[in-house]
Design a protein around this motif. Structure first.
Motif, PDB file in Angstrom:
ATOM      1  N   ASP A   4       0.856  -1.176   0.000  1.00  0.00           N
ATOM      2  CA  ASP A   4       0.000   0.000   0.000  1.00  0.00           C
ATOM      3  C   ASP A   4       0.896   1.231   0.000  1.00  0.00           C
ATOM      4  O   ASP A   4       1.662   1.447   0.943  1.00  0.00           O
ATOM      5  N   LEU A  29       2.751  -4.526   3.644  1.00  0.00           N
ATOM      6  CA  LEU A  29       1.892  -4.775   4.805  1.00  0.00           C
ATOM      7  C   LEU A  29       1.800  -6.250   5.158  1.00  0.00           C
ATOM      8  O   LEU A  29       1.366  -6.593   6.253  1.00  0.00           O
ATOM      9  N   THR A  38       0.753 -10.609   8.260  1.00  0.00           N
ATOM     10  CA  THR A  38       0.523  -9.190   8.009  1.00  0.00           C
ATOM     11  C   THR A  38       0.987  -8.395   9.218  1.00  0.00           C
ATOM     12  O   THR A  38       1.012  -8.901  10.344  1.00  0.00           O
ATOM     13  N   ALA A  60      -2.198  -3.762  10.042  1.00  0.00           N
ATOM     14  CA  ALA A  60      -2.950  -4.076   8.826  1.00  0.00           C
ATOM     15  C   ALA A  60      -3.986  -5.173   9.041  1.00  0.00           C
ATOM     16  O   ALA A  60      -4.763  -5.472   8.130  1.00  0.00           O
ATOM     17  N   LYS A  63      -8.154  -5.711   7.979  1.00  0.00           N
ATOM     18  CA  LYS A  63      -8.422  -4.772   6.886  1.00  0.00           C
ATOM     19  C   LYS A  63      -8.440  -5.450   5.518  1.00  0.00           C
ATOM     20  O   LYS A  63      -8.377  -4.781   4.493  1.00  0.00           O
ATOM     21  N   VAL A 108      -6.140  -7.569   4.268  1.00  0.00           N
ATOM     22  CA  VAL A 108      -4.824  -7.830   3.676  1.00  0.00           C
ATOM     23  C   VAL A 108      -4.566  -9.330   3.564  1.00  0.00           C
ATOM     24  O   VAL A 108      -4.176  -9.827   2.500  1.00  0.00           O
TER      25      VAL A 108
END
Length: 151
Positions: A61, A66, A91, A95, A98, A100
């Motif tokens: 990102d 991440l 992760t 993060a 979210k 990921v």
């Protein structure tokens, strides 16, 4: 967040290493029980060796990594097509929750399909309940129990 899932590059090493160290620490491999540096070095090199079945994806990102996932393809006695084993998934704490990890898993799904693999599987520790809540949404439990013998 504008998340990108992509193959790791050699330029990612300085951001990949803290993620790798965090993953290993999560599973108790830090300090006196840390992996030997030559294992980390070989793992990293394998991602860039065309003869190795091991691969790595990262979640990025805005230039910041991440998360990571490592996966490999192998043969099976029960199928002609290769199986895909998702070996590592991690992760950053900030993060989590979210999307990921889910995006990384789906990135492996896409690569497996491209490789002609109809099966992606992985394992997690029975105490990793947070991860299991995600895994129950993106896959099904196989019911198998893992046994091992370490020499």
């Amino acid at each position: 967040m504008s998340l990108t899932i992509r193959a790791v590059t050699r330029q990612d090493y300085d951001q990949w290493l803290p993620l790798w160290d965090g993953y290993n620490a999560f599973y108790g491999r830090s300090g006196p029980t840390a992996l030997a540096p030559e294992i980390t070095k070989m793992t990293w090199q394998r991602f860039f060796d065309a003869y190795e079945p091991m691969h790595a994806l990262v979640a990025e990102d805005d230039g910041r990594l991440l998360g990571l996932t490592h996966y490999l393809f192998h043969r099976s006695t029960t199928a002609i097509e290769p199986s895909c084993y998702l070996q590592d998934l991690f992760t950053l704490e900030a993060a989590r929750g979210k999307g990921v990890a889910s995006a990384l898993i789906h990135g492996v799904y896409e690569r497996a399909k491209l490789a002609g693999s109809p099966r992606v599987y992985w394992q997690t520790h029975e105490t990793n309940l947070t991860a299991q809540r995600l895994y129950d949404k993106v896959a099904e439990r196989s019911g198998f129990i893992v046994y091992r013998k370490i020499f």
